[in-house]
Enzyme design. Structure first.
Site, mmCIF file in Angstrom:
data_model
loop_
_atom_site.group_PDB
_atom_site.id
_atom_site.type_symbol
_atom_site.label_atom_id
_atom_site.label_comp_id
_atom_site.label_asym_id
_atom_site.label_seq_id
_atom_site.Cartn_x
_atom_site.Cartn_y
_atom_site.Cartn_z
ATOM 1 C CE LYS A 126 -4.441 0.961 0.206
ATOM 2 N NZ LYS A 126 -5.596 -0.012 -0.272
ATOM 3 C CG ASP A 166 -7.482 3.219 -0.672
ATOM 4 O OD1 ASP A 166 -7.904 2.016 -0.632
ATOM 5 O OD2 ASP A 166 -7.354 4.037 0.145
HETATM 6 P P1 NDP Z 1 -13.048 7.839 -3.149
HETATM 7 O O1 NDP Z 1 -11.973 8.739 -2.824
HETATM 8 O O2 NDP Z 1 -13.530 7.654 -4.293
HETATM 9 O O3 NDP Z 1 -14.372 8.057 -2.078
HETATM 10 C C1 NDP Z 1 -14.098 8.117 -0.650
HETATM 11 C C2 NDP Z 1 -15.240 8.600 -0.142
HETATM 12 O O4 NDP Z 1 -15.331 8.459 1.499
HETATM 13 C C3 NDP Z 1 -15.595 9.916 -0.232
HETATM 14 O O5 NDP Z 1 -17.075 10.111 -0.250
HETATM 15 C C4 NDP Z 1 -15.253 10.748 0.936
HETATM 16 O O6 NDP Z 1 -15.732 12.019 1.233
HETATM 17 C C5 NDP Z 1 -15.361 9.650 1.976
HETATM 18 N N1 NDP Z 1 -14.365 9.850 3.018
HETATM 19 C C6 NDP Z 1 -12.921 9.559 2.839
HETATM 20 N N2 NDP Z 1 -12.343 9.924 4.182
HETATM 21 C C7 NDP Z 1 -13.337 10.412 5.038
HETATM 22 C C8 NDP Z 1 -13.421 10.652 6.347
HETATM 23 N N3 NDP Z 1 -12.181 10.574 7.107
HETATM 24 N N4 NDP Z 1 -14.588 10.889 6.929
HETATM 25 C C9 NDP Z 1 -15.632 10.761 6.253
HETATM 26 N N5 NDP Z 1 -15.729 10.487 5.108
HETATM 27 C C10 NDP Z 1 -14.707 10.159 4.143
HETATM 28 O O7 NDP Z 1 -12.445 6.524 -2.408
HETATM 29 P P2 NDP Z 1 -12.956 4.880 -2.584
HETATM 30 O O8 NDP Z 1 -14.274 4.689 -2.775
HETATM 31 O O9 NDP Z 1 -12.006 4.356 -3.654
HETATM 32 O O10 NDP Z 1 -12.511 4.166 -1.090
HETATM 33 C C11 NDP Z 1 -13.468 4.167 -0.118
HETATM 34 C C12 NDP Z 1 -12.964 3.178 1.178
HETATM 35 O O11 NDP Z 1 -12.957 1.733 -0.030
HETATM 36 C C13 NDP Z 1 -11.651 3.251 1.574
HETATM 37 O O12 NDP Z 1 -11.655 2.599 2.690
HETATM 38 C C14 NDP Z 1 -10.718 2.403 0.611
HETATM 39 O O13 NDP Z 1 -9.548 1.885 1.243
HETATM 40 C C15 NDP Z 1 -11.795 1.399 0.240
HETATM 41 N N6 NDP Z 1 -11.498 0.267 -0.782
HETATM 42 C C16 NDP Z 1 -11.326 0.912 -2.102
HETATM 43 C C17 NDP Z 1 -10.877 0.035 -3.192
HETATM 44 C C18 NDP Z 1 -10.981 0.716 -4.660
HETATM 45 O O14 NDP Z 1 -10.724 -0.056 -5.545
HETATM 46 N N7 NDP Z 1 -10.826 1.907 -4.773
HETATM 47 C C19 NDP Z 1 -10.699 -1.352 -3.089
HETATM 48 C C20 NDP Z 1 -10.940 -2.008 -1.790
HETATM 49 C C21 NDP Z 1 -11.434 -1.183 -0.562
HETATM 50 P P3 NDP Z 1 -15.217 13.363 0.502
HETATM 51 O O15 NDP Z 1 -15.705 13.250 -0.856
HETATM 52 O O16 NDP Z 1 -15.836 14.435 1.326
HETATM 53 O O17 NDP Z 1 -13.892 13.323 0.751
HETATM 54 O O1 2IT Z 2 -7.813 -1.729 -0.750
HETATM 55 C C1 2IT Z 2 -8.226 -2.360 -2.132
HETATM 56 O O2 2IT Z 2 -8.100 -3.283 -2.186
HETATM 57 C C2 2IT Z 2 -7.574 -1.316 -3.060
HETATM 58 N N1 2IT Z 2 -7.599 -0.068 -2.742
HETATM 59 C C3 2IT Z 2 -7.465 -1.728 -4.516
HETATM 60 C C4 2IT Z 2 -6.117 -2.463 -4.603
HETATM 61 C C5 2IT Z 2 -5.773 -2.784 -6.049
HETATM 62 O O3 2IT Z 2 -4.503 -2.976 -6.239
HETATM 63 O O4 2IT Z 2 -6.628 -2.847 -6.819
#
Ligand code: NDP
Ligand code: 2IT
Length: 447
Positions: A126, A166
């Protein structure tokens, strides 16, 4: 057993005392894996878990860049290469002002188990930066991404370490990162995943994490002879994962009533349908604005400033924003409102109190490392397509994603099903992930 776990945690705490999120992630694994190891002769005396909590390598570096006003800004960049026993390091990059070593180590540690669960050959890593993309121009984002990659490029490669997105890192950022890597190395490889469709990306990768979280909820419901049809769902977040969790849940006949961001949550009793979701995507992905804009267009919906959506009545909760976004009280509130399925789209969104409350109530509760593994799994499918120099169709990738989520569900049952039939998905996911990585580490000796 208690004292064995405590002894192990004391050692890990001593070495990582300023890393609360990392210690939280390790403790959850230690609680479930140490009792398992104790009954398995092959792991005896090998200190496998102790080796797994120590990253193979940590890079921390200066990222200087110039903003639109000409000022030189200095951010901090990181890459944690946690474990490469079963494949090249693989895991996302997070750009958010809260990013620090503790958060990235917790994410890298969870990634090792998650990637093992996918059945694909990927180690865990990461990275990211404390850079805040909010309010930055596209040019500033590009200059930052280029500066970040000018150092990161020394440490990654398609057979070494393959980053992805992420929080704060989506298609736009992956494009700028890829461009600089290609220029510096003079090679066009699958060094990043989440790429655009015309330059090596995979269909369904943008949707995969959210879709996978919903498929996993379906798999859990099937164990009770139930489905998502007609269920009320509370989703948090409104970014990549939340948007596609909302889309798939709606396609499968559920009603999604909430979405949120760092400013608060919206409640729409009528459900966030296809058209409304398209508007959310416009607000969050194009205008990069706040979710409160939603209620201006749909005034029947309500916005709750500074609050999280866990006090609403729902059958299913899908936390898709960030770590520790459901605390013990909020878990109790979900349970007393009848919520009986929790499928985590985010990484470690439940505090230990919340997770224990869900387990004690014996609801269908899936930890992120199982239920959100669809994203990285589809990244693995993107790597395969890059190596083969072919592209699978949308349906082909979606079918593979469904199969992987169902296989992860089976692994959780294998190691998590208790005598009375209750499936402890936390225990199941931790042990299944551990066994795969531990067996590879044993085979490779002390390295
Ligand atoms: P994005 O940046 O696309 O979206 C994040 C969302 O979460 C936004 O709505 C953001 O609000 C909100 N957010 C972030 N930090 C905070 C906080 N501290 N308090 C409140 N709201 C918050 O990220 P992703 O959708 O990609 O990721 C979301 C989660 O999923 C994370 O935990 C990530 O690690 C996990 N994840 C992502 C994967 C991926 O493929 N993208 C894979 C597996 C897990 P705002 O717009 O106001 O910042
Ligand atoms: O938390 C996760 O699994 C991710 N942000 C996706 C990682 C990846 O390599 O696709």
């Amino acid at each position: 057993m208690e004292s064995k776990i405590k002894g192990f945690m004391d050692l890990v705490k001593q070495r990582n005392q300023y890393e609360p999120e990392f210690l939280q992630a390790v403790e959850e694994v230690a609680e479930t894996v140490i009792p398992y190891i104790a009954n398995q002769e092959i792991y005896s005396g090998k200190n496998i878990l102790l080796r797994m909590v120590e990253p193979e390598r940590v890079m921390m570096f200066r990222v200087p860049w110039v903003d639109d006003s000409g000022e030189i800004i200095v951010n901090r960049g990181y890459r944690i290469q946690m474990n490469s026993a079963i494949g090249p390091y693989k895991g996302g990059l997070r750009f958010h002002p809260t990013v620090n070593l503790s958060i990235l180590k917790f994410l890298a540690f969870e990634q090792v188990f998650k990637n093992a669960l996918t059945t694909l050959p990927m180690g865990g890593g990461k990275g990211g930066s404390d850079f805040d993309p909010k309010g930055k121009s596209d040019d500033e984002i590009m200059r930052f991404c280029h500066a970040f990659m000018s150092e990161l490029s020394r440490h990654i490669g398609h057979n070494t370490d393959v980053p992805a997105g992420d929080i704060g890192v989506g298609g736009r950022e992956i494009g700028f990162l890829f461009g600089m890597y290609k220029k510096l190395r003079n090679e066009f490889t699958g060094v990043l995943t989440g790429k655009g469709m015309s330059w090596g990306g995979s269909l369904i990768r943008p949707e995969a994490t959210g879709y996978g979280t919903v498929y996993f909820a379906q798999n859990m419901l099937e164990t009770k002879g139930d489905t998502l049809k007609g269920k009320t769902v509370a989703v948090s977040g409104s970014g990549n994962v939340a948007q596609y969790a909302c889309e798939k849940a709606t396609q499968l006949g559920a009603k999604v009533v909430t979405l949120s961001d760092s400013s608060g949550y919206i409640f729409d009793a009528d459900g966030i349908d296809v058209d409304k979701l398209a508007y959310v995507m416009e607000i969050k992905n194009e205008r990069r604005d706040r979710i409160s804009e939603y209620v201006k267009k749909y005034p029947k919906a309500k916005f709750f400033r500074g609050e999280r959506p866990w006090s609403v009545k729902c059958d299913v909760a899908m936390p898709c924003a960030t770590q520790n976004e459901i605390n013990g009280d909020e878990a109790q509130s979900l349970l007393s409102n009848g919520c009986f399925v929790v499928s985590e789209g985010a990484n470690m969104p439940s505090t230990p109190d919340a997770a224990h409350a869900f387990q004690k109530a014996r609801i269908l509760y899936a930890p992120g490392k199982a239920s959100n593994a669809g994203g990285v799994a589809t990244s693995g499918l993107e790597m395969s397509q890059n190596s083969l120099r072919i592209n699978w169709t949308r349906d082909e990738v979606d079918e593979k994603l469904k199969k992987i989520m169902s296989d992860i569900h089976d692994s959780c049952i294998k190691f998590g099903k208790q005598d009375d039939g209750y499936i402890d998905y936390v225990t199941g996911a931790n042990i299944a992930g551990f066994v795969k990585v531990a067996d590879a580490m044993l085979a490779q000796g002390v390295v």
